[in-house]
Design a protein around this motif. Sequence first.
Motif, short mmCIF file in Angstrom:
data_model
loop_
_atom_site.label_atom_id
_atom_site.label_comp_id
_atom_site.label_asym_id
_atom_site.label_seq_id
_atom_site.Cartn_x
_atom_site.Cartn_y
_atom_site.Cartn_z
N PRO A 55 5.42 14.32 4.32
CA PRO A 55 6.76 14.30 3.76
C PRO A 55 6.95 13.06 2.88
O PRO A 55 6.40 12.01 3.17
N LYS A 56 7.71 13.23 1.80
CA LYS A 56 7.90 12.12 0.85
C LYS A 56 9.30 11.56 0.96
O LYS A 56 10.20 12.23 1.47
N GLY A 57 9.51 10.39 0.44
CA GLY A 57 10.85 9.81 0.36
C GLY A 57 11.36 9.33 1.71
O GLY A 57 10.62 9.29 2.69
N VAL A 58 12.64 9.02 1.74
CA VAL A 58 13.24 8.52 2.98
C VAL A 58 13.32 9.68 3.97
O VAL A 58 13.83 10.75 3.67
N LEU A 59 12.82 9.46 5.17
CA LEU A 59 12.77 10.53 6.15
C LEU A 59 13.89 10.43 7.18
O LEU A 59 14.41 11.43 7.66
N LEU A 68 0.85 -1.19 0.00
CA LEU A 68 0.00 0.00 0.00
C LEU A 68 0.89 1.25 0.00
O LEU A 68 1.59 1.52 0.98
N ALA A 69 0.84 1.99 -1.11
CA ALA A 69 1.77 3.12 -1.28
C ALA A 69 1.38 4.34 -0.46
O ALA A 69 2.16 5.28 -0.31
N GLU A 70 0.16 4.33 0.08
CA GLU A 70 -0.30 5.53 0.81
C GLU A 70 0.11 5.52 2.29
O GLU A 70 -0.25 6.42 3.04
N ASP A 105 5.94 13.69 15.00
CA ASP A 105 6.55 15.01 14.74
C ASP A 105 6.47 15.35 13.25
O ASP A 105 6.13 16.47 12.87
N SER A 106 6.79 14.37 12.39
CA SER A 106 6.78 14.61 10.94
C SER A 106 5.39 14.99 10.46
O SER A 106 5.23 15.71 9.48
N ILE A 110 12.88 4.93 7.96
CA ILE A 110 11.52 5.51 7.89
C ILE A 110 11.31 6.22 6.55
O ILE A 110 12.13 7.03 6.12
N LYS A 111 10.20 5.90 5.91
CA LYS A 111 9.90 6.51 4.62
C LYS A 111 8.44 6.99 4.59
O LYS A 111 7.55 6.33 5.14
N GLY A 112 8.23 8.13 3.94
CA GLY A 112 6.88 8.68 3.82
C GLY A 112 6.11 7.98 2.71
O GLY A 112 6.68 7.20 1.94
N PRO A 113 4.81 8.28 2.60
CA PRO A 113 3.98 7.63 1.59
C PRO A 113 4.42 7.98 0.18
O PRO A 113 4.74 9.14 -0.10
#
Length: 379
Positions: free
Chosen positions: A203-207, A171-173, A301-302, A184-187
């Motif tokens: 936030p997108k991508g690797v966080l 699930l990409a969302e 926090d993100s 940790i990665k965002g949707p």
Amino acid sequence: MAKASVVVPEQVGAAAVAAQVGCPCPGTTLFPYPPPRAGIAVRRKCLQAAQQLELGAGLRGGWVESMRASSPTHAKAAAALAAGVDEEHAAWMARHPSALGEFEKVVAASKGKQIVMFLDYDGTLSPIVDDPDAAFMSETMRMAVRSVAKHFPTAIVSGRCRDKVFEFVKLAELYYAGSHGMDIKGPAKPSSSSRHAAKSPPPKGVLFQPASEFLPMIEQVHQRLEQATSSIPGAKVENNKFCVSVHFRCVDEKSWGALAETVRRVVREFPRLRLSQGRMVFEVRPTIKWDKGKALEFLLDSLGFADCSDVLPVYIGDDRTDEDAFKVLRRRGQGVGILVSKHPKETSASFSLQEPAEVMEFLLRLVEWKRLSRARLRL
Ligand SMILES: O=P(O)(O)OC[C@H]1O[C@H](O[C@H]2O[C@H](CO)[C@@H](O)[C@H](O)[C@H]2O)[C@H](O)[C@@H](O)[C@@H]1O
């Protein structure tokens, strides 16, 4: 814990106000986190053995005892030996009531707050199976998680490598925190919840990857463990990118002592790595102070919920590593920790669910409740 702000399950609905006494964020609801009782003596002994193992102080007997404790079948048998098993179970359930049975109280606690959902994978969304590569999630569970993510920001927090857990969940969302929260990665794709629920744009991508410098060391220990355990039938070493798992679910119990010693010997070669234990698995990971609890806080926090009282994190998990997240909720005096377990276990969670099927039922009820409350608002 004898904090004035701790409420018992029966009081949850009415006690939101009382619960605020001593609570770090005004307006947050504190859920019950009672101390463990003497009734769980067998499990406590096993837990102590596990802690010894983690400290590297355990004797061979202690390791094996701890390994037994991580098997529900063994744990059940051990508990059955103790007198008053039913009584113990009932007492445990009174302290960690079913999140389904207490559903109304759980949702009442979310009044005026944004629910953020945190879900462990193995044993929570997928049933425990012998082969870690075959721990598939059902299509109905996937649909339930997808529906939850439409209403609430949702994260998968797993001990597995992030890519692997994504392959299972698909699930990409969602947010993904792999390697026990160290990746940790965002949707990849926005969901409706990310548009209206989070305070900050998703936030997108690797966080965050707090253990990047350990990558070569993890690769090395992975190889060493594969080599060292290759003569023990059934042992399986899994590379989870920032940590390594050594499975003993399929190892004959007679060889558990030898396996534990082998793993410990190898880990001793790497002073910057530490050893802990999950469900019939040894976990080898960096000594950095980062765990699923820290990942939960990082994600809050993100999403823009740092130091906010109008958020209700809900964390559902089944394993020892999930306890770090339950403890964070307890410390913050905020949120709902739900342990997935059929058997009494020492836990910092406030509620329980028996198995993944109940997790799915809980998620679907949450979605239905949200739909109905939105419909009521439109009237
Ligand atoms: O944090 P989680 O998502 O719960 O991951 C913890 C470990 O889960 C997996 O192992 C567990 O599930 C396997 C499949 O059901 C089972 O065979 C094993 O005994 C369990 O410990 C995963 O394979 C590990 O890498 C994770 O660390």
